[in-house]
Design a protein around this motif. Structure first.
Motif, PDB file in Angstrom:
ATOM      1  N   LEU A 188      -4.751  -7.046  -6.157  1.00 16.64           N
ATOM      2  CA  LEU A 188      -3.300  -6.831  -6.143  1.00 16.64           C
ATOM      3  C   LEU A 188      -2.847  -6.043  -4.913  1.00 16.64           C
ATOM      4  O   LEU A 188      -1.829  -6.355  -4.303  1.00 16.64           O
ATOM      5  N   ILE A 189      -3.633  -5.035  -4.531  1.00 19.21           N
ATOM      6  CA  ILE A 189      -3.226  -4.150  -3.440  1.00 19.21           C
ATOM      7  C   ILE A 189      -3.512  -4.752  -2.061  1.00 19.21           C
ATOM      8  O   ILE A 189      -3.044  -4.246  -1.033  1.00 19.21           O
ATOM      9  N   ARG A 235      -3.963   9.923   3.806  1.00 14.07           N
ATOM     10  CA  ARG A 235      -2.869   9.548   4.707  1.00 14.07           C
ATOM     11  C   ARG A 235      -3.379   8.669   5.846  1.00 14.07           C
ATOM     12  O   ARG A 235      -2.679   7.760   6.310  1.00 14.07           O
ATOM     13  N   MET A 236      -4.628   8.933   6.307  1.00 14.42           N
ATOM     14  CA  MET A 236      -5.197   8.130   7.385  1.00 14.42           C
ATOM     15  C   MET A 236      -5.596   6.747   6.873  1.00 14.42           C
ATOM     16  O   MET A 236      -5.492   5.745   7.603  1.00 14.42           O
ATOM     17  N   ALA A 237      -6.027   6.688   5.611  1.00  7.60           N
ATOM     18  CA  ALA A 237      -6.360   5.390   5.017  1.00  7.60           C
ATOM     19  C   ALA A 237      -5.124   4.500   4.966  1.00  7.60           C
ATOM     20  O   ALA A 237      -5.202   3.292   5.207  1.00  7.60           O
ATOM     21  N   LEU A 238      -3.960   5.112   4.683  1.00 10.39           N
ATOM     22  CA  LEU A 238      -2.719   4.335   4.674  1.00 10.39           C
ATOM     23  C   LEU A 238      -2.315   3.961   6.095  1.00 10.39           C
ATOM     24  O   LEU A 238      -1.976   2.802   6.364  1.00 10.39           O
ATOM     25  N   ALA A 239      -2.352   4.915   7.018  1.00 13.63           N
ATOM     26  CA  ALA A 239      -1.932   4.648   8.390  1.00 13.63           C
ATOM     27  C   ALA A 239      -2.779   3.564   9.043  1.00 13.63           C
ATOM     28  O   ALA A 239      -2.266   2.746   9.814  1.00 13.63           O
ATOM     29  N   ILE A 287     -10.782  -0.823   1.599  1.00 13.19           N
ATOM     30  CA  ILE A 287     -11.701  -0.281   0.595  1.00 13.19           C
ATOM     31  C   ILE A 287     -11.128   0.976  -0.064  1.00 13.19           C
ATOM     32  O   ILE A 287     -11.125   1.075  -1.305  1.00 13.19           O
ATOM     33  N   PRO A 288     -10.621   1.965   0.686  1.00 12.15           N
ATOM     34  CA  PRO A 288      -9.993   3.115   0.025  1.00 12.15           C
ATOM     35  C   PRO A 288      -8.828   2.716  -0.871  1.00 12.15           C
ATOM     36  O   PRO A 288      -8.634   3.308  -1.946  1.00 12.15           O
ATOM     37  N   SER A 289      -8.051   1.711  -0.473  1.00 14.14           N
ATOM     38  CA  SER A 289      -6.908   1.271  -1.279  1.00 14.14           C
ATOM     39  C   SER A 289      -7.363   0.706  -2.615  1.00 14.14           C
ATOM     40  O   SER A 289      -6.726   0.922  -3.648  1.00 14.14           O
ATOM     41  N   LYS A 296       0.804  -1.229   0.000  1.00 13.31           N
ATOM     42  CA  LYS A 296       0.000   0.000   0.000  1.00 13.31           C
ATOM     43  C   LYS A 296       0.840   1.283   0.000  1.00 13.31           C
ATOM     44  O   LYS A 296       0.484   2.248  -0.682  1.00 13.31           O
ATOM     45  N   PRO A 297       1.941   1.367   0.747  1.00  6.57           N
ATOM     46  CA  PRO A 297       2.738   2.597   0.703  1.00  6.57           C
ATOM     47  C   PRO A 297       3.263   2.931  -0.693  1.00  6.57           C
ATOM     48  O   PRO A 297       3.422   4.108  -1.031  1.00  6.57           O
TER      49      PRO A 297
END
Length: 592
Positions: free
Chosen positions: A421-422, A375-379, A384-386, A330-331
């Motif tokens: 994939l993600i 940034r919060m979706a990654l943290a 779902i956001p990814s 994801k990053p």
């Protein structure tokens, strides 16, 4: 006729002189023995020693051949003395020089007749013309028998004294020097009193010849001799196996491994394995890289079971094994979309029930958050956001990026992976993943507005590796995008064992990412700092999933124990300088 004799004499030595198989030897960065594999003929025979210690050289020449430096390969005086002694006594005394003994060892299996002695003598004079005295001494010391299946001074030093030859005392060097004289009759496991007497005679000779003083002689003669050969260390068995598979069998490999860190990492993994195995989770791996160099600091390919315990695929090198990635990619997507200007850290992304062509992604918590900043979706590693971000960025484009980042295992087309994939639909290994994170950290750390960053390269475990095998290339992601990704990773939640870390003044935020594959088969945790990249994988080598195998619950606790163990440097451990030259302020919509 004379020409034929000259040609025969010139070609009487085989090239190379010794063709015996050798052990594969693994050393750490400070030349500590990490491990070794036995040679194909069942002997512990290290590759030829290039640096023979002065103590052993002195001992072996005084014992075997005091005039070694002066004769042309044959010492007529010694031969005459030996012949006279043998004629007048019931015992036998040899008159062979070290050079002749080297020839005899190379011509293994030959009988000790007068004819063979004459052949040895002729070949010894030829050997003296081909090699220097030091080279001959090194060959003798490397291939002489030292008792049992121990061959050569290097193997003998490690098997009998658990350290390298240069660290041996005078007493220890003298003990080893007398062993090749009759290794099958006198060695630490047989006729020990005779061995001690033999050693002490040599020490007395060194004292009388003023090589050592009286105090050294007395103390050396009081030293105990070892009981029997000790097992060789096995501190990095999976790396040793990898070295052999990569075509370096029979060589001495000097690695970049830090011995102390390697031991501590193995211990930490073993400590965690005790409670992980209660959940029938049997395997784990740790890889620690130095960001500045890309060198491997610790390589723990798998947990090592206790002696007599069941083997659960512990011989598998997980570091090079391809496993489902979970959320660990994801990053890279976040950084790529920042790079392309498709998102900003505060861009709101959808976290709502989603249905895309029959595919319904779910968050790990099975809850929804509506709209959340990217940034919060990654943290928080929201799935779902990814998926929405990957759909916007494009699967083929992301696959191409992953290849540029160095992930060779993502080699199928977009239809094969789809949007999964993600979330773990692809496979990767700890070696390439940590290498990519280290390259990102290096790009950020070494950023300069006047230079194009060429910090992306694979990790290495070998000192002085051929540079053509590991060429650096330009970063496919800018330092500014890596910086924003790093900041987001600082806010990933810590495991339960780290609750209350903010209350300690010595604590600091750690940029890291976890990942959990479908079915709880793989747990990942990778941390990135200016000094180190630390990667952890936990799971079962056979792919069996178990409840509670998650990145945050299984891998992250190991990761944080490793971070506490790593040596501290004068550089800040958690702070990069922002690449301001690649960043600019713009006005954005505060609501969207």
């Amino acid at each position: 006729m004379g020409l034929i004799i000259i040609v025969a004499y010139y070609n009487c030595l085989p090239a190379p002189l010794f063709q015996d198989p050798t052990s594969t030897i693994l050393y750490s960065a400070d030349s500590t023995l990490l491990g070794a594999s036995i040679a194909d003929d069942g002997q512990w025979r290290f590759p030829e020693n290039k640096n023979l210690p002065i103590k052993f050289k002195t001992c072996i020449t005084h014992f075997e051949d005091e005039y070694f430096r002066y004769h042309p390969g044959v010492n007529p005086i010694s031969i005459c003395k030996a012949a006279w002694y043998n004629l007048n006594n019931s015992g036998t005394r040899g008159g062979s020089t070290i050079t002749m003994q080297t020839i005899r060892i190379a011509r293994k299996g030959k009988s000790r007749t007068l004819k063979e002695k004459l052949i040895e003598a002729v070949m010894a004079t030829r050997l003296e013309l081909r090699y220097s005295k030091d080279e001959i001494l090194r060959k003798y010391a490397s291939y002489a028998p030292f008792g049992g299946n121990v061959v050569g001074i290097e193997a003998a030093s490690w098997r009998y004294y658990k350290r390298k030859p240069s660290q041996l005392s005078w007493g220890e060097s003298a003990t080893l020097a007398v062993l090749p004289n009759a290794p099958s009759l006198i060695h630490p496991g047989k006729n020990r009193d005779l061995l001690i007497a033999k050693r002490n005679r040599l020490l007395k000779k060194l004292w009388k010849n003023e090589v050592i003083d009286s105090t050294t002689y007395i103390l050396a003669a009081l030293e105990q001799i070892p009981d029997k050969p000790s097992p060789l260390p096995q501190l990095a068995p999976h790396l040793l196996t990898r070295v052999i598979k990569e075509g370096k069998k029979g060589q001495s490999i000097y690695t970049t491994i830090n011995t102390s860190v390697q031991k501590s990492a193995s211990r930490i993994l073993k400590d965690h394995h005790k409670h992980l195995s209660a959940n029938q989770v049997h395997n784990g791996a740790i890889l620690i890289l130095d960001v500045n160099t890309g060198n491997t600091v610790a390589y723990v390919g798998n947990t090592l079971p206790d002696k007599g315990a069941s083997n659960h695929g512990n011989s598998v090198d997980i570091i090079t094994s391809n496993r489902s990635t979970g959320s660990i990619l994801k990053p890279f997507l976040y950084a790529a979309m920042l790079d392309d200007g498709e998102i900003l850290p505060e861009t709101l992304v959808k976290d709502v029930p989603t249905y895309i062509s029959g595919y319904t992604p779910k968050n790990y918590s099975l809850k929804y958050n509506g709209a959340v900043p990217a940034r919060m979706a990654l943290a928080r590693s929201l799935n779902i956001p990814s998926v929405h971000l990957l759909r916007s960025y494009g699967i083929p484009k992301f696959i191409a990026l992953l290849k540029k980042l160095g992930l060779s295992t993502v080699n199928k087309n977009a239809d094969h992976y789809g949007l999964t994939l993600i979330l773990g639909g692809a496979e990767a290994n700890l070696w390439e993943l940590c290498g990519t994170y280290a390259s990102m950290a290096r790009t950020l750390k070494n950023y300069s507005p006047s230079n194009i960053s060429t910090e992306f390269r694979s990790p290495t475990y070998e000192i002085d590796q051929d540079s053509t095998l590991n060429t650096s290339k330009a970063s496919p992601i800018t330092a500014a995008s890596i910086w924003e990704t790093y900041i987001s990773m600082l806010y990933v939640n810590r495991p339960e064992s780290e609750i209350g870390w903010e209350n300690f003044s010595s604590s600091h935020r750690v940029a890291y990412k976890t990942g959990t594959s479908f079915g709880n088969r793989d747990a990942w945790a990778i941390a990135m700092s200016p000094n180190y990249v630390v990667g952890v994988w936990i799971g079962n080598a056979d792919g069996e999933g178990r409840p509670n195998i998650t990145g945050i619950g299984a891998a992250a606790p190991v990761l944080f124990d490793l971070l506490k163990m790593l040596p501290k440097s004068n550089e800040p451990v958690n702070k990069f300088d922002p690449p301001y030259d690649q960043m600019r302020e713009i006005e954005i919509c505060a609501e969207s």
